[in-house]
Design a protein around this motif. Structure first.
Motif: not given
Length: 445
Positions: A391, A401, A394-399
């Motif tokens: 998680t 990646p 994933a949060y870091h890679d939302e913007t």
């Protein structure tokens, strides 16, 4: 058959105590002494020990533990789904798992869980007994319950919640409550007593139950059938009348050679949590306290893993030995696999926060390591050290990646020019290069 308690009181250090000592980074002699005093339990049914069980301990001298409740209902879920919930619970750090199945195929579900589980499995035997009685609690007699406890003990259940402390003379104390009796087991026993106008048969059969528990070294989890189900009912006469009985049963259970922990409330405002933890320790001679939450407010259905996580952290800080998780589905429906994950993560946070507050040796090391990785912009190390790496990543890679941003000295919150830690880095470089000046009384020097 000896139990961990009887062995400890004889001065012996069992292989399970040795194993637990290594896990906790404590001396085996301390584990033995805490078990002997009744302040620690090692839930380890001899049948499960012969399988995949890895012994653990619950007690205030050890790290704060968490339990995950799973189980099917008459409405939904099967063995495959419950096995998935078990794997999710253990993967994210649950220390024990309770099978609270109330639907069909209960025996098979429990067998699958025990065979697969490296952590202790708990149950509430009255649920399966009621299913076999066709849902009519009035038809129960003490032997029905004794037979079910023995049946589940033979399967390898490590600890059992039994509502022995709800007495006939307590029932009138709940009549003016906002939410009445919210424990399923407590309400069933109350209904039986009202139907028969007799004392709780589980209370009168307590010594016989101890004989079964001792044979397989099943740990008591003395159920709080009159726990408050709303903050309006917290710390009332009914709750504490039952607690006094649980204190009596704790002593009787230990005198019978069985390990005992005690379940606690429910819904408690923050300002009453410390008092509740201290009162239980006093009444029950320091027996491990296993609390559900407690929820500190009642206004957030869908978010009760948060309302209860707040209370759980405070309870752990003030002496609760194990925290029973609450999922986002609490009060709304049967938790699915994702709900189980959210509940476990919330309670790992609460238990860890409690351990930090209690200054347990080494417990803050992971926090400090993650903080150093954060300041060094070592994103992958931050992910690795987090409770839920997937998680976090994933949060870091939302913007951001791309792999190049895994070494970038900023994230999408501040960007490259407004990151305070990047600015701090620049300040330190300036200091190293002699660009910083000291301010004297008359200005820069």
């Amino acid at each position: 058959m000896t139990t961990q308690l009887l062995a400890a009181r004889s001065g012996d250090i069992t292989s399970e105590m040795e194993f637990v000592a290594k896990r906790e980074n404590l001396a085996p002699e301390l584990i033995r002494d805490e078990v002997a005093a009744g302040r620690m339990v090692i839930p380890a049914n001899t049948v499960h020990l012969a399988g995949r069980l890895e012994p653990m301990c619950i007690g205030v001298a050890a790290t704060c533990k968490i339990n995950a409740n799973i189980g099917n209902s008459a409405v939904t879920s099967d063995a495959a789904e419950e096995l998935q919930k078990l794997h999710t619970s253990v993967h994210f750090g649950a220390d024990t798992v309770m099978d609270l199945s109330t639907g069909k195929d209960i025996d098979n579900i429990r067998k699958v869980l025990i065979d697969a589980s490296p952590v202790p499995i708990g149950t509430v035997p009255i649920y399966q007994m009621l299913e076999e009685l066709g849902g009519n609690i009035e038809d129960m007699n003490a032997q029905h319950f004794l037979d079910m406890v023995e049946h589940q003990a033979k399967q390898g259940v490590d600890y059992m919640t039994v509502h022995c402390g709800v007495l006939l003379e307590h029932l009138h104390l709940s009549t003016n409550r906002v939410t009445g009796i919210v424990s399923r087991g407590g309400s069933l026993i109350a209904k039986w007593m009202m139907a028969h106008r007799k004392q709780n048969p589980l209370y009168t059969a307590f010594d016989d139950l101890c004989d079964i528990m001792r044979e397989y070294d099943v740990t008591w989890s003395l159920g709080d059938g009159l726990r408050p189900g709303s903050i309006a009912d917290a710390s009332d006469e009914a709750q504490f009348a039952e607690l006094d009985v649980l204190g009596e049963l704790t002593r009787r259970g230990q005198e019978n050679g069985t390990q005992v922990m005690v379940e606690g409330p429910g819904h408690i405002p923050m300002d009453q949590i410390q008092m509740n933890m201290e009162k239980q320790a006093e009444v029950c001679n320091g027996a491990p306290f296993y609390v559900l939450g407690p929820l500190v407010t009642d206004i957030a259905p869908g978010y009760d893993h948060i309302t209860s996580g707040i209370g759980a952290a405070l309870a752990g800080w003030h002496g609760a030995a194990m925290l029973c998780y609450v999922t986002p589905k609490e009060h709304l429906g049967l938790p699915n696999n994702e709900d189980v994950k959210q509940g476990v993560i919330a309670y790992k946070i609460a238990a860890h926060a409690a351990d930090v507050a209690r200054h347990r040796p080494g417990v803050q090391d992971r926090d400090d390591a993650l903080s150093r990785a954060r300041f060094a912009f070592d994103w992958n190390e931050q992910f690795r050290l987090s409770l839920d790496p997937e998680t976090a990543k994933a949060y870091h890679d939302e913007t951001l990646p791309q792999d190049t941003f895994k070494s970038a000295h900023f994230c999408s919150m501040c960007g490259p020019k407004y990151c305070s830690m990047k600015i701090t880095e620049d300040i330190r470089k300036m200091a190293d290069e002699g660009e910083l000046v000291e301010l004297g009384a008359d200005g820069p020097t």
